[in-house]
Design a protein around this motif. Structure first.
Motif, PDB file in Angstrom:
ATOM      1  N   PHE A   1      73.220  26.161 -15.237  1.00 47.53           N
ATOM      2  CA  PHE A   1      72.586  26.365 -13.938  1.00 47.53           C
ATOM      3  C   PHE A   1      72.410  25.034 -13.209  1.00 47.53           C
ATOM      4  N   GLN A   2      72.844  25.003 -11.956  1.00 48.98           N
ATOM      5  CA  GLN A   2      72.683  23.825 -11.114  1.00 48.98           C
ATOM      6  C   GLN A   2      71.762  24.177  -9.954  1.00 48.98           C
ATOM      7  N   GLU A   3      70.675  23.445  -9.845  1.00 52.42           N
ATOM      8  CA  GLU A   3      69.691  23.720  -8.792  1.00 52.42           C
ATOM      9  C   GLU A   3      70.314  23.451  -7.428  1.00 52.42           C
ATOM     10  N   PRO A   4      70.336  24.450  -6.532  1.00 50.97           N
ATOM     11  CA  PRO A   4      70.884  24.228  -5.188  1.00 50.97           C
ATOM     12  C   PRO A   4      69.916  23.440  -4.309  1.00 50.97           C
ATOM     13  N   LEU A   5      70.367  23.099  -3.124  1.00 55.95           N
ATOM     14  CA  LEU A   5      69.528  22.327  -2.209  1.00 55.95           C
ATOM     15  C   LEU A   5      68.322  23.129  -1.748  1.00 55.95           C
TER      16      LEU A   5
ATOM     17  N   SER B   1      75.712  31.171 -11.762  1.00 54.81           N
ATOM     18  CA  SER B   1      74.820  30.933 -12.892  1.00 54.81           C
ATOM     19  C   SER B   1      73.420  31.363 -12.466  1.00 54.81           C
ATOM     20  N   PHE B   2      72.500  31.444 -13.408  1.00 49.51           N
ATOM     21  CA  PHE B   2      71.186  31.985 -13.075  1.00 49.51           C
ATOM     22  C   PHE B   2      70.122  31.435 -14.008  1.00 49.51           C
ATOM     23  N   ARG B   3      68.891  31.559 -13.580  1.00 56.88           N
ATOM     24  CA  ARG B   3      67.736  31.365 -14.453  1.00 56.88           C
ATOM     25  C   ARG B   3      66.664  32.349 -14.015  1.00 56.88           C
ATOM     26  N   VAL B   4      65.795  32.729 -14.938  1.00 56.31           N
ATOM     27  CA  VAL B   4      64.801  33.772 -14.673  1.00 56.31           C
ATOM     28  C   VAL B   4      63.412  33.274 -15.066  1.00 56.31           C
ATOM     29  N   GLU B   5      62.434  33.558 -14.221  1.00 51.56           N
ATOM     30  CA  GLU B   5      61.039  33.219 -14.497  1.00 51.56           C
ATOM     31  C   GLU B   5      60.191  34.494 -14.487  1.00 51.56           C
TER      32      GLU B   5
END
Length: 273
Positions: free
Chosen positions: A93-97, A152-156
């Motif tokens: 996962f790459q954090e977007p702007l 890609s993704f991440r979940v909280e």
């Protein structure tokens, strides 16, 4: 029941055996499974959702799920290990702007499926921008769909009944290879007529969805496609080319072609090579 199930078995396979009994049993296990009573949500999602996915979404123990299915006649494999084919992608996962935020909880509260709104939001993403999706549960079917598209993704889970999923695309979000919906394909009347002659009239299913409101045409078509085999075809009378449907048809290994009859009048032929 002859079907032997494991955590990777799709919910749709269970429903094909005895839909009403399976849904009734699952609701008795966990009231969150009452979503399966909604035809719209059921038809659009269950083909992508495995038993493991459903248990994670509903916070149900896989062992309890399997036990309940065993009580109504399903054979259960001894191996209940869960393969996670998408978790590895979270590391990439790459954090977007910045993020475009979409809260789909009001849509779900109306027993409607938010897929159309989500895909429209994905289409609006600019270069360097990601999607922040606010939901009441972990959207595993959507995660599978967007991972297939290169996201890609991440979940909280900041609090009970609140899940925030972040989706990012490495490089340019506007890359044409992941644009959703797809560019509308051109109708080819000559090719349509040539292909139609290949199929015996008794091997063609005719379906008219022109009178249905969105997204019911898509659901009606997807109800028929699992029965298609080599030598058979689905002939659809439609008002337009259903671009949101096309990725799902391709995923099922199906081919399609269109014929323009007139304004708001399209013929569609779906078949398996």
């Amino acid at each position: 029941m002859e079907l032997t199930i494991n955590p990777q078995t799709k919910i749709s396979q269970l429903l094909e055996i005895d839909r009403d009994l399976v849904i009734k049993t699952l609701i008795g296990l966990n009231k969150k499974f009452s979503r399966l009573k909604n035809p719209l949500l059921r038809n659009l999602l269950v083909k992508r959702v495995s038993i493991a996915d459903a248990c994670k979404i509903s916070n149900t123990e896989i062992a309890d799920f399997m036990w309940s299915m065993k009580q109504i006649g399903f054979k259960v494999t001894d191996d209940t290990s869960v393969e996670n084919n998408i978790a590895v992608l979270t590391a990439a996962f790459q954090e977007p702007l910045d993020y475009l935020e979409l809260d789909v909880r009001p849509v779900l509260a109306q027993d409607k499926d938010p897929l159309k709104e989500i895909l429209a939001a994905i289409k609006k993403l600019e270069e360097g921008q990601g999607l922040k999706l606010v939901n009441a549960f972990e959207p595993l079917p959507l995660i599978h769909l967007l991972v297939d598209k290169g996201f890609s993704f991440r979940v909280e889970h900041p609090e009970p009944n609140l899940v925030i999923a972040y989706f990012s695309k490495a490089g340019s979000i506007a890359d044409e290879t992941v644009t959703i919906p797809l560019t509308v394909p051109a109708a080819d009347n000559d090719q349509f007529d040539r292909l139609l002659k290949r199929f015996d009239e008794h091997r063609i299913i005719f379906l008219d969805v022109r009178h249905l409101e969105m997204p019911k045409p898509m659901l009606a078509i997807l109800e028929q496609t699992p029965s298609l085999v080599a030598g058979s075809a689905l002939f659809v009378y439609h008002k337009k080319i259903p671009v949101y449907l096309l990725p799902e048809l391709e995923k099922q290994g199906l081919t399609y072609v269109f014929k323009t009859i007139g304004p708001a009048d399209i013929n569609m032929l779906i078949y398996k090579k």
